[in-house]
Design a protein around this motif. Structure first.
Motif, PDB file in Angstrom:
ATOM      1  N   ALA A  90     -24.081   6.624  12.063  1.00 59.37           N
ATOM      2  CA  ALA A  90     -24.827   7.878  12.227  1.00 59.37           C
ATOM      3  C   ALA A  90     -25.057   8.232  13.686  1.00 59.37           C
ATOM      4  N   VAL A  91     -24.888   7.287  14.593  1.00 53.32           N
ATOM      5  CA  VAL A  91     -25.116   7.556  16.015  1.00 53.32           C
ATOM      6  C   VAL A  91     -23.809   7.623  16.802  1.00 53.32           C
ATOM      7  N   THR A  92     -22.688   7.745  16.116  1.00 56.31           N
ATOM      8  CA  THR A  92     -21.396   7.820  16.791  1.00 56.31           C
ATOM      9  C   THR A  92     -21.049   9.258  17.156  1.00 56.31           C
ATOM     10  N   GLU A  93     -20.116   9.408  18.070  1.00 54.71           N
ATOM     11  CA  GLU A  93     -19.631  10.740  18.434  1.00 54.71           C
ATOM     12  C   GLU A  93     -18.913  11.404  17.269  1.00 54.71           C
ATOM     13  N   GLU A  94     -18.327  10.593  16.399  1.00 56.48           N
ATOM     14  CA  GLU A  94     -17.590  11.147  15.257  1.00 56.48           C
ATOM     15  C   GLU A  94     -18.508  11.635  14.143  1.00 56.48           C
ATOM     16  N   CYS A  95     -19.779  11.289  14.201  1.00 57.89           N
ATOM     17  CA  CYS A  95     -20.728  11.704  13.167  1.00 57.89           C
ATOM     18  C   CYS A  95     -20.776  13.218  13.082  1.00 57.89           C
ATOM     19  N   ASP A  96     -20.926  13.744  11.876  1.00 58.42           N
ATOM     20  CA  ASP A  96     -20.921  15.187  11.661  1.00 58.42           C
ATOM     21  C   ASP A  96     -22.273  15.843  11.921  1.00 58.42           C
ATOM     22  N   ALA A  97     -23.313  15.044  12.148  1.00 59.60           N
ATOM     23  CA  ALA A  97     -24.646  15.602  12.386  1.00 59.60           C
ATOM     24  C   ALA A  97     -24.729  16.244  13.763  1.00 59.60           C
ATOM     25  N   ASP A  98     -25.741  17.062  13.946  1.00 57.45           N
ATOM     26  CA  ASP A  98     -25.991  17.675  15.243  1.00 57.45           C
ATOM     27  C   ASP A  98     -26.220  16.589  16.295  1.00 57.45           C
ATOM     28  N   PRO A  99     -25.684  16.757  17.500  1.00 55.13           N
ATOM     29  CA  PRO A  99     -25.867  15.742  18.547  1.00 55.13           C
ATOM     30  C   PRO A  99     -27.332  15.405  18.832  1.00 55.13           C
ATOM     31  N   VAL A 100     -28.225  16.371  18.643  1.00 55.38           N
ATOM     32  CA  VAL A 100     -29.648  16.108  18.859  1.00 55.38           C
ATOM     33  C   VAL A 100     -30.148  15.075  17.860  1.00 55.38           C
ATOM     34  N   PHE A 101     -29.714  15.191  16.620  1.00 55.32           N
ATOM     35  CA  PHE A 101     -30.074  14.206  15.594  1.00 55.32           C
ATOM     36  C   PHE A 101     -29.579  12.828  16.008  1.00 55.32           C
ATOM     37  N   ASN A 102     -28.310  12.767  16.440  1.00 58.38           N
ATOM     38  CA  ASN A 102     -27.740  11.480  16.849  1.00 58.38           C
ATOM     39  C   ASN A 102     -28.559  10.846  17.965  1.00 58.38           C
ATOM     40  N   ARG A 103     -28.934  11.665  18.953  1.00 60.48           N
ATOM     41  CA  ARG A 103     -29.653  11.135  20.098  1.00 60.48           C
ATOM     42  C   ARG A 103     -31.035  10.634  19.707  1.00 60.48           C
ATOM     43  N   VAL A 104     -31.732  11.415  18.873  1.00 61.18           N
ATOM     44  CA  VAL A 104     -33.064  11.003  18.416  1.00 61.18           C
ATOM     45  C   VAL A 104     -32.989   9.683  17.668  1.00 61.18           C
ATOM     46  N   LEU A 105     -31.987   9.553  16.815  1.00 58.12           N
ATOM     47  CA  LEU A 105     -31.833   8.322  16.041  1.00 58.12           C
ATOM     48  C   LEU A 105     -31.463   7.146  16.939  1.00 58.12           C
ATOM     49  N   ALA A 106     -30.551   7.371  17.876  1.00 52.67           N
ATOM     50  CA  ALA A 106     -30.094   6.291  18.746  1.00 52.67           C
ATOM     51  C   ALA A 106     -31.207   5.793  19.664  1.00 52.67           C
ATOM     52  N   GLU A 107     -32.088   6.702  20.081  1.00 51.74           N
ATOM     53  CA  GLU A 107     -33.136   6.342  21.031  1.00 51.74           C
ATOM     54  C   GLU A 107     -34.462   6.014  20.363  1.00 51.74           C
ATOM     55  N   ALA A 108     -34.498   6.027  19.043  1.00 49.22           N
ATOM     56  CA  ALA A 108     -35.764   5.860  18.320  1.00 49.22           C
ATOM     57  C   ALA A 108     -36.364   4.477  18.530  1.00 49.22           C
TER      58      ALA A 108
END
Length: 292
Positions: free
Chosen positions: A255-273
């Motif tokens: 879910a935190v990869t560049e290939e993930c289909d989610a919005d990059p903001v979602f990825n960043r929030v999850l990765a930095e949580a």
């Protein structure tokens, strides 16, 4: 690498299944990328229209009126079914024939059967079903015998019930995901919060118990087990394969990869949580705390 391949429908695969994450987290880009590397990439069937501007335009403003009339819901359902076909085709193009493309459908949703049928018609390689016992999946997929059918369960008792029911329908699961209710995200097999600590869900309890059931039932070696929940390293995978699992299912790491289909903001929030961020994230996402 020391890893054993996952053998599914005559294919030797990387023993990693990417978990289906909705809404919009895992669609064709993530699923196709994972499959291209030889694993099982999974599209989540939930509200896939959101990845398609024309389908969103077609259904603009309708979501607020769902429940008011059947026609409104039918239009949204039709858009989502169209999106399923598009996403499967796009994922297959990305995978270039490698790995497998699966779709995750929740048994509990009203669109379950329609979503499964659409995915089957679109040529999906595997159908993964959780959020309830998919006792009717063999009937729904009876005209698609080459498609792998993979239920998600959490304990040996559930596995035994489903396998016995499916046997009467002339079909065995092609694999079973064993999802730990305390460690995995999503819709899980524990009826109460207090059940999350029940030892019957621990991998070192449920995997050997299921394998023993397979042995006594005369189906030993026929149904691979895929462990899901709290898995984030090669060491975890090796430990679970030593326990008897054939593969693992992983969600968060993808879910935190560049290939993930989610919005990059979602990825960043999850990765930095951090743990203290969870309450704030739940509020922003509009999710009930239990969902997280």
């Amino acid at each position: 690498s020391g890893l054993a391949a996952l053998c599914l429908r005559g294919r030797a695969l990387l023993p990693i299944v990417q978990g289906g994450m909705g809404v919009g987290v895992s669609a064709h880009k993530l699923a196709g990328s994972v499959a291209a590397l030889g694993g099982v990439g999974t599209i989540s069937s939930v509200d896939l229209r959101r990845h398609h501007p024309d389908l969103m335009e077609r259904t603009q403003g309708l979501a607020s009126r769902v429940g008011q009339d059947a026609d409104t819901k039918a239009k949204i359902d039709a858009a989502n079914l169209e999106a399923i076909g598009r996403e499967i085709r796009a994922a297959r193009e990305l995978s270039q024939g490698r790995g497998l493309i699966a779709i995750n459908v929740m048994r509990a949703v009203a669109e379950y059967a329609a979503s499964v049928k659409k995915a089957l018609e679109a040529g999906i390689d595997a159908v993964v079903v959780g959020a309830g016992l998919p006792l009717d999946l063999p009937e729904i997929a009876k005209n698609h015998p080459q498609t792998a059918l993979i239920p998600i369960l959490s304990d040996a008792r559930g596995v035994q019930l489903l396998v016995r029911k499916w046997e009467k329908k002339g079909r065995l699961p092609d694999a079973i995901v064993i999802e730990h209710p305390r460690l995995a995200g999503g819709h899980l097999g524990a009826a109460k919060v207090s059940d999350l600590q029940d030892t019957r869900f621990e991998f070192d309890q449920v995997i050997p118990a299921v394998l023993e059931f397979f042995k006594t039932a005369g189906i030993e070696g026929k149904i691979p087990l895929i462990a899901a929940g709290g898995i984030g390293s090669r060491q975890d995978l090796l430990r679970l394969q030593a326990l008897g699992a054939s593969a693992v299912q992983i969600g968060t790491a993808f879910a935190v990869t560049e290939e993930c289909d989610a919005d990059p903001v979602f990825n960043r929030v999850l990765a930095e949580a951090r743990p203290e961020d969870v309450v704030e994230f739940v509020s922003v996402a509009g999710l009930p705390a239990r969902a997280v």
